[in-house]
Design an enzyme around this catalytic site. Structure first.
Site, PDB file in Angstrom:
ATOM      1  N   SER A 408       0.813  -1.215   0.000  1.00  0.00           N
ATOM      2  CA  SER A 408       0.000   0.000   0.000  1.00  0.00           C
ATOM      3  C   SER A 408       0.850   1.270   0.000  1.00  0.00           C
ATOM      4  O   SER A 408       0.305   2.364  -0.120  1.00  0.00           O
ATOM      5  CB  SER A 408      -0.964  -0.001   1.193  1.00  0.00           C
ATOM      6  OG  SER A 408      -0.430  -0.632   2.310  1.00  0.00           O
ATOM      7  N   ASN A 479      -3.360   6.742  -0.314  1.00  0.00           N
ATOM      8  CA  ASN A 479      -2.658   6.858   0.968  1.00  0.00           C
ATOM      9  C   ASN A 479      -1.741   8.075   1.010  1.00  0.00           C
ATOM     10  O   ASN A 479      -1.534   8.666   2.078  1.00  0.00           O
ATOM     11  CB  ASN A 479      -1.872   5.578   1.266  1.00  0.00           C
ATOM     12  CG  ASN A 479      -2.780   4.466   1.756  1.00  0.00           C
ATOM     13  OD1 ASN A 479      -3.905   4.719   2.195  1.00  0.00           O
ATOM     14  ND2 ASN A 479      -2.315   3.229   1.677  1.00  0.00           N
TER      15      ASN A 479
END
Length: 671
Positions: A408, A479
């Site tokens: 991620s 993110n």
């Protein structure tokens, strides 16, 4: 130009046929053809009844989206529907596939409706921030009652042919393979029945209890949206004793109010943005794809199991690898439990559960991945572990196999560099829970081959994900934009805001939860250094005391046994201690400042990502935040929202708090 509408004679029945692939959209040429065909049938004395049907895979599946935003072309759909209903001869709708939106409204204008068992009927306009604009809100309650009208219009989910028959929306279910013959036979049956059953001449009975129950039951689902309330109001109007004409006028007024509003513009923006996201700007659409017959997943934890389910549900066999038998059994057990839960809710048949589990090969043998065409690594978020795995994959995987990481945050290029095939390496960032969340960030490395990228994007569609291409940058799109929000939220705590105030502002904005609620849900200890004696910030202090979030019934909030949060006196003490230590100038923080310091920086980061070429287009950034993080769809995503707020306002808000503003945001040139 040849009309997409033709007519055929079957005795004294005129069959009006649409052939407008792929979905028989109700574009101008179709509407004009329907108008001409109905006139033909009405004016021909040898015609006793008419049938409207469609060639191809479906009945009219809605409006022609290419006409959105363009000047209207006559006849409009309301005029066509009214003309069908006004016919002096019975008109039968013969439904297969999906009769959606305007397609459903065409059927409502017909005097009778027959459908094959597999047909679906619906008015999904509410999902674009709209309502059925050709009489749907007035005719459904008159034909099938208030309850069904509310479900169909305000929620927008299609109903089955059986539900339609049970509620009186259609008149008969006909043979799956004999629709045309059965519809003609039905038309001959009713050809001389009078009076004709016109929806506009029926009366809808009021049902205030059903309306109140529906609003209460769906209050959470409808929170923040304008369109559901407008749909409900229109359905109520159909039952208040007003004439049909007054009801239609009210529907038109509400339709235009929604159509010219920000929310519908935002929802329509996302509708098109989702389709645009699937396109890769510099990769030809006809790129030959790699064949993916078996997928490997490394790691049978929550993420790995969820990833595996996506492929199993699409009928693609999966080999899942773990290091310990206990972890493998636990992970496989969770996959089965998830499938069985879906079966218990009626979403799957028991046979489908067994078919999915039968296609899963759980193993401790890493070498079993050699037969896979795509391998996805879903292990700890540390570069060393990932490099070790990719070195092993490079040695055992067959030539042409795609090697993907579910990282991620981490650098895909660095991971790819430890293999002899960097062109085969790509990022596939699933969102948790991976079997539920729709977003997939596909991370394109510097050396990722075009056919690898195209294959993964096509595969995403096959497993029902909305995929967005991201470049290599820490945190990719979503993110990376989340980080400045978290930094500012923590600063605001030090300056006088509380976790509940900051979260309340985000929830009021339309987010499912605020930054501290999200932290408690994910786990306060995620990424914590695990040294209770090393306390450098508020999160360290919470983690050191075992306040790891919902799983411990204590994080930034205290939780009861039902995981309901309440403000924590202990957290207030910890925050106060940190303020005192740092000598913070504590003051009253306004809700407006929270928006300016947590949401505006996300927009700024999105603009920087675009300037750096790490996202293809602003609408892709919006898609990431809608489908991955719960940004309210009625605000259209961060970049669309900034435009509606006004770039100048966002820039001033950022500059007021000392942020360096992205050039494209300053210039208003975000694309």
């Amino acid at each position: 130009m040849t009309s997409p509408i033709r007519t055929e004679r079957h005795g004294d029945v005129l069959v009006i046929v649409s052939n407008n692939p792929p979905v028989n959209a109700l574009g101008a040429a179709v509407r004009q053809g329907l108008e001409a065909a109905i006139k033909q049938g009405v004016n021909d004395d040898s015609v006793a009844a008419m049938v409207i049907r469609c060639d191809g895979r479906t009945f009219f599946a809605g409006a022609d989206i290419t006409e959105f935003g363009k000047p209207p072309v006559e006849p409009g759909l309301p005029m066509v529907v009214d003309m069908i209903e006004a016919s002096s001869k019975p008109v039968v709708a013969a439904i297969h596939g999906t009769a959606l939106g305007g397609g459903c409204e065409v059927t409502l204008g017909c005097h009778y409706r027959v459908a094959v068992p597999s047909a679906k009927i619906g008015t999904p306009e509410v999902k674009l921030g709209l309502l059925p604009g050709a009489g749907g809100t007035q005719r459904i309650p008159r034909i099938a009652g208030v309850k069904l009208a509310l479900e169909m219009t305000a929620k927008g989910d299609p109903i089955s042919a059986k539900t339609a028959l049970d509620t009186g929306l259609i008149d008969r279910i006909v043979g799956e393979d004999s629709l045309v013959a059965d519809a003609i036979a039905f038309a001959q049956e009713v050809a001389h029945k009078r009076p004709l059953p016109r929806a506009s001449e029926k009366t809808a009975q009021p049902d205030p209890e059903a309306v109140a129950a529906f609003k209460k039951e769906n209050a959470r689902r409808f929170r923040g949206f304008e369109a559901p309330a407008a749909n409900i109001a229109c359905v109520e109007k159909a039952t208040d004793g007003s004439s049909f004409a007054d009801g239609i006028a009210f529907e038109r007024q509400e339709f235009m109010r929604l159509m010219t509003g920000v929310q519908s513009a935002a929802q329509r923006h996302i509708f098109f943005a989702e389709r645009q996201a699937a396109k890769i700007d510099d990769v030809p659409a006809d790129t030959t794809l790699r064949d993916i017959k078996r997928v490997g997943v490394i790691g049978a934890g929550t993420m790995g199991g969820g990833i595996a389910m996506n492929f199993l549900s699409a009928g693609i066999p999966v080999t899942i690898v773990e290091m310990q038998q206990e972890a493998l059994d636990r992970g496989t057990g969770v996959v089965r439990k998830n499938y069985e839960a879906s079966a218990a809710k009626g979403r799957l048949k028991p046979g489908q559960v067994e078919a999915a589990m039968g296609a899963l090969n759980p193993t401790l043998d890493f070498a079993a991945l050699a037969e896979c065409d795509l391998v996805i690594e879903a292990v700890y978020e540390t570069m060393e572990v990932k490099k070790d795995i990719f070195t092993k994959l490079d040695a055992i995987c067959k030539p042409g196999a795609i090697l993907a990481s579910n990282t991620s945050y981490l650098d895909i290029d660095e991971i790819a560099a430890c293999t002899r095939r960097p062109q085969d390496v790509v990022g596939m960032h699933f969102f948790s829970p991976a079997n539920v969340m729709k977003l997939l960030e596909v991370v394109r490395g510097e050396k990722t081959a075009n056919d690898v990228l195209a294959t993964v994007m096509a595969l995403a569609k096959r497993i029902k994900k909305v995929a967005v291409v991201a470049g290599v940058t820490y945190g990719f799109i979503g993110n990376r934009m989340l980080m400045p929000r978290q930094v500012e939220a923590n600063k605001l705590l030090m300056e006088g805001a509380t976790p509940e105030q900051i979260d309340r502002v985000h929830v009021a904005f339309g987010m499912p939860m605020g930054p501290f609620q999200m932290s408690d849900l994910a786990g306060v200890d995620i990424g914590w250094h695990r040294d209770p004696s090393r306390i450098e910030n508020i999160r360290d202090a919470l983690a050191a005391e075992g306040r790891w979030g919902q799983k411990k019934q204590a994080g930034f909030y205290d939780y009861d046994e039902k995981r309901q949060p309440t403000p924590s006196p202990r957290v207030a003490e910890i925050i106060e201690e940190f303020r005192a230590k740092s000598g913070s100038n504590v003051r009253e923080i306004t809700d407006e400042e929270i928006v300016e310091r947590t949401l505006y920086p996300m927009v700024n980061e999105g603009a920087l990502i675009l300037e750096e070429g790490k996202a293809q287009r602003a609408s892709d950034v919006d898609v990431v935040w809608i489908y991955g993080y719960g940004w309210p769809i009625y605000r259209g995503g961060p970049m669309f929202w900034a435009k509606t707020e006004g770039y100048d306002k966002v820039v001033k808000g950022l500059e007021k708090h000392g942020f360096t503003v992205a050039q494209s945001l300053k210039n208003g040139t975000i694309k």
